[in-house]
Scaffold this motif. Structure first.
Motif, PDB file in Angstrom:
ATOM      1  N   ILE A  84       0.877  -1.171   0.000  1.00  0.00           N
ATOM      2  CA  ILE A  84       0.000   0.000   0.000  1.00  0.00           C
ATOM      3  C   ILE A  84       0.913   1.219   0.000  1.00  0.00           C
ATOM      4  O   ILE A  84       1.719   1.406   0.912  1.00  0.00           O
ATOM      5  N   ARG A  85       0.789   2.029  -1.047  1.00  0.00           N
ATOM      6  CA  ARG A  85       1.551   3.276  -1.154  1.00  0.00           C
ATOM      7  C   ARG A  85       0.567   4.439  -1.205  1.00  0.00           C
ATOM      8  O   ARG A  85      -0.514   4.312  -1.770  1.00  0.00           O
ATOM      9  N   ALA A  86       0.976   5.560  -0.608  1.00  0.00           N
ATOM     10  CA  ALA A  86       0.116   6.743  -0.578  1.00  0.00           C
ATOM     11  C   ALA A  86       0.972   7.998  -0.608  1.00  0.00           C
ATOM     12  O   ALA A  86       2.169   7.963  -0.296  1.00  0.00           O
ATOM     13  N   ASP A  87       0.348   9.107  -0.977  1.00  0.00           N
ATOM     14  CA  ASP A  87       0.985  10.416  -0.959  1.00  0.00           C
ATOM     15  C   ASP A  87       0.477  11.114   0.303  1.00  0.00           C
ATOM     16  O   ASP A  87      -0.687  11.514   0.373  1.00  0.00           O
ATOM     17  N   LEU A  88       1.345  11.248   1.312  1.00  0.00           N
ATOM     18  CA  LEU A  88       0.965  11.775   2.618  1.00  0.00           C
ATOM     19  C   LEU A  88       1.409  13.226   2.778  1.00  0.00           C
ATOM     20  O   LEU A  88       2.548  13.571   2.469  1.00  0.00           O
ATOM     21  N   THR A  89       0.498  14.055   3.273  1.00  0.00           N
ATOM     22  CA  THR A  89       0.816  15.429   3.655  1.00  0.00           C
ATOM     23  C   THR A  89       0.507  15.577   5.136  1.00  0.00           C
ATOM     24  O   THR A  89      -0.628  15.371   5.569  1.00  0.00           O
ATOM     25  N   LEU A  90       1.530  15.892   5.931  1.00  0.00           N
ATOM     26  CA  LEU A  90       1.333  16.127   7.363  1.00  0.00           C
ATOM     27  C   LEU A  90       0.815  17.541   7.577  1.00  0.00           C
ATOM     28  O   LEU A  90       1.150  18.460   6.821  1.00  0.00           O
ATOM     29  N   ARG A  91       0.030  17.704   8.609  1.00  0.00           N
ATOM     30  CA  ARG A  91      -0.437  19.048   8.964  1.00  0.00           C
ATOM     31  C   ARG A  91       0.748  19.853   9.496  1.00  0.00           C
ATOM     32  O   ARG A  91       1.652  19.310  10.127  1.00  0.00           O
ATOM     33  N   PRO A  92       0.756  21.163   9.266  1.00  0.00           N
ATOM     34  CA  PRO A  92       1.839  22.007   9.789  1.00  0.00           C
ATOM     35  C   PRO A  92       1.873  21.987  11.318  1.00  0.00           C
ATOM     36  O   PRO A  92       0.844  21.793  11.972  1.00  0.00           O
ATOM     37  N   ALA A  93       3.041  22.227  11.878  1.00  0.00           N
ATOM     38  CA  ALA A  93       3.212  22.214  13.338  1.00  0.00           C
ATOM     39  C   ALA A  93       2.259  23.178  14.034  1.00  0.00           C
ATOM     40  O   ALA A  93       1.769  22.889  15.131  1.00  0.00           O
ATOM     41  N   ALA A  94       1.961  24.322  13.428  1.00  0.00           N
ATOM     42  CA  ALA A  94       1.067  25.309  14.041  1.00  0.00           C
ATOM     43  C   ALA A  94      -0.372  24.814  14.136  1.00  0.00           C
ATOM     44  O   ALA A  94      -1.155  25.326  14.928  1.00  0.00           O
ATOM     45  N   GLU A  95      -0.714  23.776  13.347  1.00  0.00           N
ATOM     46  CA  GLU A  95      -2.085  23.280  13.308  1.00  0.00           C
ATOM     47  C   GLU A  95      -2.248  21.876  13.890  1.00  0.00           C
ATOM     48  O   GLU A  95      -3.348  21.344  13.893  1.00  0.00           O
ATOM     49  N   ALA A  96      -1.165  21.289  14.360  1.00  0.00           N
ATOM     50  CA  ALA A  96      -1.228  19.894  14.808  1.00  0.00           C
ATOM     51  C   ALA A  96      -0.472  19.695  16.108  1.00  0.00           C
ATOM     52  O   ALA A  96       0.299  20.549  16.544  1.00  0.00           O
ATOM     53  N   ARG A  97      -0.716  18.554  16.706  1.00  0.00           N
ATOM     54  CA  ARG A  97      -0.035  18.181  17.950  1.00  0.00           C
ATOM     55  C   ARG A  97       1.449  17.934  17.700  1.00  0.00           C
ATOM     56  O   ARG A  97       2.304  18.299  18.490  1.00  0.00           O
ATOM     57  N   ARG A  98       1.778  17.295  16.573  1.00  0.00           N
ATOM     58  CA  ARG A  98       3.166  16.934  16.276  1.00  0.00           C
ATOM     59  C   ARG A  98       3.988  18.176  15.960  1.00  0.00           C
ATOM     60  O   ARG A  98       3.644  18.960  15.091  1.00  0.00           O
ATOM     61  N   GLN A  99       5.112  18.305  16.664  1.00  0.00           N
ATOM     62  CA  GLN A  99       6.016  19.431  16.473  1.00  0.00           C
ATOM     63  C   GLN A  99       7.370  18.999  15.920  1.00  0.00           C
ATOM     64  O   GLN A  99       8.192  19.842  15.578  1.00  0.00           O
ATOM     65  N   THR A 100       7.598  17.704  15.856  1.00  0.00           N
ATOM     66  CA  THR A 100       8.892  17.172  15.417  1.00  0.00           C
ATOM     67  C   THR A 100       8.698  16.279  14.189  1.00  0.00           C
ATOM     68  O   THR A 100       7.593  15.781  13.939  1.00  0.00           O
ATOM     69  N   PRO A 101       9.771  16.061  13.426  1.00  0.00           N
ATOM     70  CA  PRO A 101       9.663  15.181  12.260  1.00  0.00           C
ATOM     71  C   PRO A 101       9.356  13.744  12.680  1.00  0.00           C
ATOM     72  O   PRO A 101       9.695  13.319  13.789  1.00  0.00           O
ATOM     73  N   ILE A 102       8.717  13.002  11.774  1.00  0.00           N
ATOM     74  CA  ILE A 102       8.509  11.580  12.023  1.00  0.00           C
ATOM     75  C   ILE A 102       9.629  10.803  11.351  1.00  0.00           C
ATOM     76  O   ILE A 102      10.133  11.195  10.295  1.00  0.00           O
ATOM     77  N   SER A 103      10.047   9.734  11.986  1.00  0.00           N
ATOM     78  CA  SER A 103      11.068   8.867  11.409  1.00  0.00           C
ATOM     79  C   SER A 103      10.519   8.211  10.152  1.00  0.00           C
ATOM     80  O   SER A 103       9.375   7.768  10.119  1.00  0.00           O
ATOM     81  N   GLY A 104      11.347   8.119   9.139  1.00  0.00           N
ATOM     82  CA  GLY A 104      10.904   7.523   7.893  1.00  0.00           C
ATOM     83  C   GLY A 104      11.040   6.027   7.823  1.00  0.00           C
ATOM     84  O   GLY A 104      10.524   5.392   6.916  1.00  0.00           O
ATOM     85  N   ALA A 105      11.722   5.405   8.765  1.00  0.00           N
ATOM     86  CA  ALA A 105      12.108   3.996   8.645  1.00  0.00           C
ATOM     87  C   ALA A 105      11.160   3.017   9.335  1.00  0.00           C
ATOM     88  O   ALA A 105      11.594   2.077   9.988  1.00  0.00           O
ATOM     89  N   GLY A 106       9.860   3.223   9.199  1.00  0.00           N
ATOM     90  CA  GLY A 106       8.902   2.234   9.684  1.00  0.00           C
ATOM     91  C   GLY A 106       8.748   2.139  11.182  1.00  0.00           C
ATOM     92  O   GLY A 106       8.324   1.107  11.694  1.00  0.00           O
ATOM     93  N   VAL A 107       9.069   3.186  11.905  1.00  0.00           N
ATOM     94  CA  VAL A 107       8.988   3.173  13.362  1.00  0.00           C
ATOM     95  C   VAL A 107       7.604   3.598  13.859  1.00  0.00           C
ATOM     96  O   VAL A 107       7.043   3.002  14.770  1.00  0.00           O
ATOM     97  N   LEU A 108       7.033   4.628  13.225  1.00  0.00           N
ATOM     98  CA  LEU A 108       5.748   5.169  13.646  1.00  0.00           C
ATOM     99  C   LEU A 108       4.610   4.222  13.267  1.00  0.00           C
ATOM    100  O   LEU A 108       4.590   3.676  12.171  1.00  0.00           O
ATOM    101  N   ARG A 109       3.663   4.048  14.191  1.00  0.00           N
ATOM    102  CA  ARG A 109       2.490   3.195  13.974  1.00  0.00           C
ATOM    103  C   ARG A 109       1.221   3.997  14.240  1.00  0.00           C
ATOM    104  O   ARG A 109       0.514   3.760  15.206  1.00  0.00           O
TER     105      ARG A 109
END
Length: 186
Positions: free
Chosen positions: A79-104
């Protein structure tokens, strides 16, 4: 799986190419070449398992993780997708996400609970071609669902949302869904 020397063009990878790197102790380059084969044609589970073991022995953590990811895909599909994260000012996440399959993260892919409410499903996330994805950033990603059966209805073009809590963390457009073609070899 490699192109024979007789039919190879200048862009093809041949057995001789891989052996050339191995004979000069350029193991990591040879491993990279073999990993690239998976982008050209589907490769069996055993191929990826062997590459993962080789990468682990060379202490190449990201390569080993990638080969394990490809083992998963031979078993459960891609499953492949084109993902756009919300900007830090609009979301809880303030740091980059790891690209290597760590985030679930959790995903709203259109499934419903028995009461008719939106159900969230979990899938690991691999960001393609970059080690991390910044808030507000955009990239193609690969998803590895915890329960692949719940993702069978996904179709290219479908919009799904990523959640790390109740709020939307990002939006993705499904690019590709490949079901496993056969039972992978052990």
């Amino acid at each position: 799986m490699l192109v024979s020397e007789e039919s190879a063009t200048e862009n093809d990878i041949t057995v001789a190419d891989v052996w050339e790197y191995l004979s000069h102790d350029e193991w990591e380059v040879a491993l990279d070449l073999l990993e690239e084969l998976g982008d050209v044609q589907p490769l069996p589970h055993g191929f990826w398992e062997t590459l993962a073991l080789a990468a682990e022995q060379m202490r190449l953590g990201t390569s080993a993780a990638w080969c394990r990811w490809r083992c998963y895909e031979t078993r459960d599909g891609v499953i492949r997708a084109d993902l756009t994260l919300r900007p830090a000012a609009e979301a809880r996440r303030q740091t980059p996400i790891s690209g290597a399959g760590v985030l679930r993260p959790m995903w709203n892919i259109g499934n419903r609970t028995l009461a008719g409410e939106s159900a969230l499903d979990i899938a690991m996330l691999w960001v393609e071609h970059t080690p991390s994805l910044e808030p507000g950033g955009r990239s193609s990603v690969r998803l590895a669902p915890l329960d692949p059966q719940r993702w069978r209805q996904l179709q290219p073009g479908q919009v799904i949302t990523m959640h790390e809590d109740r709020s939307v963390a990002g939006t993705a457009v499904v690019l590709e869904v490949q079901r496993p073609s056969t039972t992978p070899e052990a």
